[in-house]
Design a protein around this motif. Structure first.
Motif, PDB file in Angstrom:
ATOM      1  N   LYS A   1      -1.213  -6.289  -1.943  1.00 13.59           N
ATOM      2  CA  LYS A   1      -2.173  -5.229  -2.201  1.00 13.59           C
ATOM      3  C   LYS A   1      -3.542  -6.129  -2.070  1.00 13.59           C
ATOM      4  O   LYS A   1      -4.450  -5.721  -1.302  1.00 13.59           O
TER       5      LYS A   1
ATOM      6  N   ALA B   1      -5.668   2.924   1.126  1.00 18.30           N
ATOM      7  CA  ALA B   1      -4.538   2.148   0.634  1.00 18.30           C
ATOM      8  C   ALA B   1      -3.431   3.703   0.318  1.00 18.30           C
ATOM      9  O   ALA B   1      -2.248   3.158   0.211  1.00 18.30           O
ATOM     10  N   TYR B   2      -3.900   4.590   0.038  1.00 18.73           N
ATOM     11  CA  TYR B   2      -2.999   5.794  -0.411  1.00 18.73           C
ATOM     12  C   TYR B   2      -3.339   7.068   0.399  1.00 18.73           C
ATOM     13  O   TYR B   2      -2.541   7.979  -0.149  1.00 18.73           O
TER      14      TYR B   2
ATOM     15  N   THR C   1      -1.691   2.923   6.977  1.00 13.86           N
ATOM     16  CA  THR C   1      -2.174   1.587   6.556  1.00 13.86           C
ATOM     17  C   THR C   1      -1.185   0.369   6.559  1.00 13.86           C
ATOM     18  O   THR C   1      -1.459  -0.573   6.851  1.00 13.86           O
TER      19      THR C   1
ATOM     20  N   VAL D   1       0.876  -1.367   0.155  1.00 10.58           N
ATOM     21  CA  VAL D   1      -0.222   0.036   0.217  1.00 10.58           C
ATOM     22  C   VAL D   1       0.994   1.370  -0.124  1.00 10.58           C
ATOM     23  O   VAL D   1       2.034   1.158   0.202  1.00 10.58           O
TER      24      VAL D   1
ATOM     25  N   LEU E   1      -6.265  -5.715   0.768  1.00  4.73           N
ATOM     26  CA  LEU E   1      -7.708  -4.987   0.520  1.00  4.73           C
ATOM     27  C   LEU E   1      -8.553  -6.293   0.989  1.00  4.73           C
ATOM     28  O   LEU E   1      -9.497  -5.966   1.452  1.00  4.73           O
TER      29      LEU E   1
END
Lengths: 321, 96
Positions: free
Chosen positions: A284, A214-215, A147, A142, A288
Motif C-alpha cells: 500500500k 485506492a478504494y 488501481t 489496494v 501510494l
C-alpha cells in the motif's frame, strides 16, 4: 414497453455516432473541436453506463478536456494567417478524386462489416480475468480492482505509459525549437478572480482523486489530469509565466515519475522476488508513493504539452505586454 | 438487445467513421481528430468486452488497458499537433 434505460442507451449511441460524423463534416474548425469535446463527454457518459467509471473519468479529463485544450491552442496557432487565407474554405476534401473516396468508402464498409461479424459472433459476458483479479486483491495492497491492475498486476504497462508521456514531451520540446515565435498560448482572457477561486478547489479535487483511487474510481492519471488543469489555468490567466530558469525544475518534474516508478520496481526485486513484486506488507505504501510521484509528473508533463515551447530567454508575448 | 450490444455497435460505427476520415480527409487537424475517433471506437469495444450484466462485476483488466490507451493517445496527439504547428510555420515562411 421497453426498458427506459435501454432506450436511453440507444439514443446515446445514436447521438455519439451522429457527433462523430459531425466532427469530421462540419466546415468551421472551431466548431469541429467543440463538437469533438461534446463527442468525448458523451462517450464518457456511455462508459459510465457500461460500469467503467475509471475509464470515463480518464476520457473526460485527459481524452476530452486536455486534448481539447491542445487542439484549441494548435488551432489558435495555425489560424494566425493573413485574412484572405483564413476565408478560404478547407473543409471539403480537395485534391482527393471521387474515385479514391469511393474506393476508401467501400474498403471501410468491408472492414466495418467484418468487424461487426466478429463482434456479433463473439460471446459477450465471458468470464474474462475477473476471477484471478478478485482472488489476488488481498495481496495487491489496494481495494479498487482497476488501481490494483494498473499499479500492481500490470505495473509494467503503466511504467511504459509514463515513458511514452516522457517521450512525447521530449519530442514536443525538440520540434517547437524550430517553430516561429508565433502567438503565445493564450486562448482569451481569464478572469483572475475566477482563477484565484477555482485553483484551490481544483488542487483539492485532484489530490482527492489520487487518494480515493485506492478504494474507489480515481487514481494517478485522473488526479494528474485534474492537477494539469491547474497548470493550464495558471498559464492562461498569466498568474504563472515560464522562465528559462524554470527549465531544470520542469525537466526534473517530467523525469521524476518514471525514475521513481522504475527505481521502486527494481529495488523490491531480490530475496526471491521479481521486479514489480512489492512485498505484501509495504504494498500500500509503495503504491501510494508511486502514484503520488507519478501524479505530479503527469500533471507537469500534460501542462507542458499544452504550453508547447520550452521557456526561452524572452517571448514575443512578454515583449508585447 | 442489451447495453453492451448497443454500445458495441456504436464503437464499431465510430471506428469506421474515424478510419474513413483518416483515409480521405486532407486537412491535418481533421485527420488527427479522425484518428482520435478510431481510438475512442477501439476503447468502446474494450469497455464493452469488460462489461457484465449489472449485478456481476466488470472485468478491470480491459479498463486498465483503455486508461493506458487514453494516455498514450494524448501523447501521440500532442506530438502530431506540434508537427502540424511546425509544418504551418514552414509553409507560411516559404510563402513570404
Amino acid at each position: 414497453m421497453p426498458d427506459p434505460l435501454l432506450v436511453f442507451d440507444a439514443l446515446l449511441g445514436l447521438a455519439i455516432v451522429a457527433l462523430a460524423v459531425a466532427v469530421l463534416a462540419v466546415r468551421d474548425r472551431f466548431a469541429m473541436i467543440v463538437l469533438f469535446i461534446v463527442f468525448g463527454l458523451m462517450s464518457a457518459l456511455a462508459w459510465v453506463r457500461l460500469a467503467a467509471p475509471d475509464v470515463a473519468l480518464a476520457e473526460a479529463a485527459i481524452g476530452t478536456g486536455l486534448t481539447g485544450a491542445l487542439l484549441l491552442t494548435t488551432l489558435h496557432h495555425v489560424r494566425e494567417a493573413p485574412p484572405e487565407q483564413v476565408a478560404e474554405p478547407v473543409a471539403v476534401p480537395m485534391g482527393v478524386p471521387m474515385g479514391v473516396i469511393a474506393v476508401n468508402l467501400g474498403l471501410c464498409a468491408v472492414i466495418l462489416a467484418g468487424l461487426s461479424l466478429a463482434f456479433l459472433s463473439t460471446p459477450l459476458q465471458a468470464p474474462g480475468l475477473v476471477a484471478p483479479v478478485v482472488q489476488n486483491m488481498a495481496a495487491s495492497g489496494v481495494e479498487h480492482p482497476v488501481t490494483a491492475v494498473l499499479l500492481n498486476f500490470r505495473a509494467y504497462d503503466t511504467l511504459m505509459e509514463v515513458v511514452v508521456l516522457l517521450a512525447a514531451i521530449i519530442a514536443v520540446w525538440m520540434v517547437e525549437r524550430g517553430t516561429a515565435q508565433a502567438p503565445a498560448p493564450v486562448l482569451g482572457e481569464i478572469y483572475r478572480g475566477f482563477a484565484r477561486l477555482a485553483l484551490p478547489a481544483i488542487v483539492v479535487i485532484g489530490a482527492y482523486l489520487l487518494w480515493v483511487g485506492a478504494y474507489a474510481p480515481g487514481g494517478a492519471f485522473q488526479g494528474g489530469a485534474v492537477l494539469a488543469a491547474v497548470g493550464l489555468l495558471l498559464l492562461l490567466s498569466r498568474l504563472y509565466r515560464p522562465r528559462p530558469g524554470h527549465r531544470p525544475v520542469a525537466r526534473l518534474g517530467f523525469v521524476l515519475g518514471t525514475a521513481t516508478f522504475a527505481a521502486v520496481a527494481l529495488l523490491v526485486a531480490g530475496g526471491g522476488r521479481m521486479p514489480f513484486e512489492y512485498p505484501a506488507e509495504h504494498a500500500k505504501t509503495l503504491i501510494l508513493l508511486i502514484e503520488g510521484v507519478v501524479t505530479l509528473s503527469i500533471a507537469v508533463t500534460l501542462a507542458a504539452l499544452f504550453h508547447g515551447r520550452e521557456p526561452e530567454a524572452i517571448t514575443v508575448s512578454e515583449k508585447r505586454v | 438487445m442489451n447495453t453492451g450490444l448497443i454500445f458495441g455497435m456504436t464503437g464499431l460505427a465510430v471506428f469506421a467513421i474515424g478510419l474513413f476520415g483518416a483515409l480521405v480527409l486532407v486537412e491535418p487537424l481533421r485527420r488527427v481528430l479522425a484518428l482520435k475517433l478510431c481510438s475512442v471506437g477501439a476503447g468502446f469495444l474494450l469497455v464493452v468486452a469488460a462489461w457484465r450484466e449489472p449485478p456481476a462485476m466488470a472485468d478491470p483488466v480491459p479498463h486498465a488497458l483503455v486508461i493506458t490507451g487514453i494516455v498514450v493517445m494524448i501523447s501521440a496527439t500532442a506530438v502530431a499537433l506540434v508537427l502540424i504547428r511546425r509544418l504551418h510555420t514552414l509553409e507560411s515562411n516559404s510563402d513570404d
